[in-house]
Design a protein around this motif. Structure first.
Motif, PDB file in Angstrom:
ATOM      1  N   TYR A  61      -9.345  13.060   3.406  1.00  0.00           N
ATOM      2  CA  TYR A  61     -10.888  12.805   2.949  1.00  0.00           C
ATOM      3  C   TYR A  61     -11.112  13.361   1.429  1.00  0.00           C
ATOM      4  O   TYR A  61     -10.863  14.325   1.510  1.00  0.00           O
ATOM      5  CB  TYR A  61     -11.652  13.037   4.275  1.00  0.00           C
ATOM      6  N   THR A  63     -14.751  13.922  -0.227  1.00  0.00           N
ATOM      7  CA  THR A  63     -16.176  13.953  -0.181  1.00  0.00           C
ATOM      8  C   THR A  63     -17.053  13.799  -1.356  1.00  0.00           C
ATOM      9  O   THR A  63     -18.462  13.946  -1.309  1.00  0.00           O
ATOM     10  CB  THR A  63     -16.661  15.320   0.599  1.00  0.00           C
ATOM     11  N   GLU A 113     -17.604   4.279  -1.361  1.00  0.00           N
ATOM     12  CA  GLU A 113     -16.962   4.650  -0.297  1.00  0.00           C
ATOM     13  C   GLU A 113     -15.780   3.758   0.038  1.00  0.00           C
ATOM     14  O   GLU A 113     -15.769   2.745  -0.210  1.00  0.00           O
ATOM     15  CB  GLU A 113     -18.013   5.042   0.729  1.00  0.00           C
ATOM     16  N   THR A 146      -9.424   8.630   2.225  1.00  0.00           N
ATOM     17  CA  THR A 146     -10.917   7.807   2.519  1.00  0.00           C
ATOM     18  C   THR A 146     -11.746   8.749   1.867  1.00  0.00           C
ATOM     19  O   THR A 146     -12.053   9.732   1.979  1.00  0.00           O
ATOM     20  CB  THR A 146     -11.093   7.958   4.185  1.00  0.00           C
ATOM     21  N   ASP A 148     -15.522   9.558   1.641  1.00  0.00           N
ATOM     22  CA  ASP A 148     -16.902   9.471   2.469  1.00  0.00           C
ATOM     23  C   ASP A 148     -17.707  10.426   1.982  1.00  0.00           C
ATOM     24  O   ASP A 148     -17.574  11.720   2.047  1.00  0.00           O
ATOM     25  CB  ASP A 148     -16.366   9.824   3.822  1.00  0.00           C
TER      26      ASP A 148
END
Length: 158
Positions: A61, A63, A113, A146, A148
Motif C-alpha cells: 500500500y 498512502t 487512487e 495499491t 490509498d
C-alpha cells in the motif's frame, strides 16, 4: 612519436624498429636503434542480446500519490536507461511514464487512487542499443501496489 596507419590486421603482432628520429628541437632519439612490438586485438563480438530488467519489490500500500519505484537491469554492455510503464487494469493496457531514467528508484506520481502495476524495459549501452520489448496487452506487471490516500472513517453508535 605517432604511428598512424588504419589497415592493421586484427590479431597480429607488429615489430617496429626505429633507426633514426629527432624531436622538433633537433635532439636525436637515444638510444638508437629503438625497437618495440605491439599486438592488435580481436574486437569483442557485437552485443545483439537485449538487456534484462525488472521492477523491485513495492510496499503493498502507498498512502501518498508520489512514491518510489525501484528497478534493476543488467547487460554485458551496460545499461543506458530504462523506461517505466504502468497499468491500472492488471496489464490489459499500459501507459508509458515520463521519458527515460538512468538511476533507480524512479519517483512515480499516480494520477489517482487505485491498484497500479509496473513494468520496466531497458536499453543497453552497446553501439546497436538493444532494447527490451514494450509491454503489450496481457503482459503481467513486475510489481504492483495499491494507492490509498483516503483516511478511514468510523461511526460511533450509542
Amino acid at each position: 612519436m605517432t604511428i598512424t596507419h588504419n589497415n592493421f590486421a586484427i590479431s597480429t603482432r607488429y615489430w617496429v624498429n626505429i633507426t633514426g628520429a629527432k624531436d622538433v628541437a633537433g635532439n636525436n632519439l637515444n638510444p638508437l636503434p629503438y625497437s618495440f612490438y605491439f599486438n592488435t586485438a580481436t574486437p569483442a563480438p557485437a552485443d545483439t542480446t537485449p538487456p534484462t530488467s525488472s521492477v523491485g519489490t513495492l510496499n503493498p500500500y502507498q498512502t501518498s500519490l508520489t512514491f518510489n519505484v525501484p528497478w534493476t537491469a543488467s547487460d554485458v554492455s551496460g545499461i543506458k536507461y530504462v523506461e517505466l510503464y504502468y497499468t491500472t487494469n492488471g496489464g490489459t493496457t499500459w501507459t508509458k511514464y515520463g521519458a527515460t531514467f538512468a538511476t533507480s528508484p524512479i519517483s512515480f506520481t499516480a494520477p489517482g487512487e487505485g491498484v497500479y502495476g509496473f513494468y520496466v524495459i531497458a536499453t543497453d549501452d552497446s553501439p546497436g542499443a538493444n532494447r527490451e520489448a514494450e509491454p503489450t496487452g496481457g503482459t503481467n506487471p513486475d510489481a504492483s501496489t495499491t494507492v490509498d490516500t483516503t483516511a478511514p472513517t468510523a461511526d460511533v453508535n450509542d
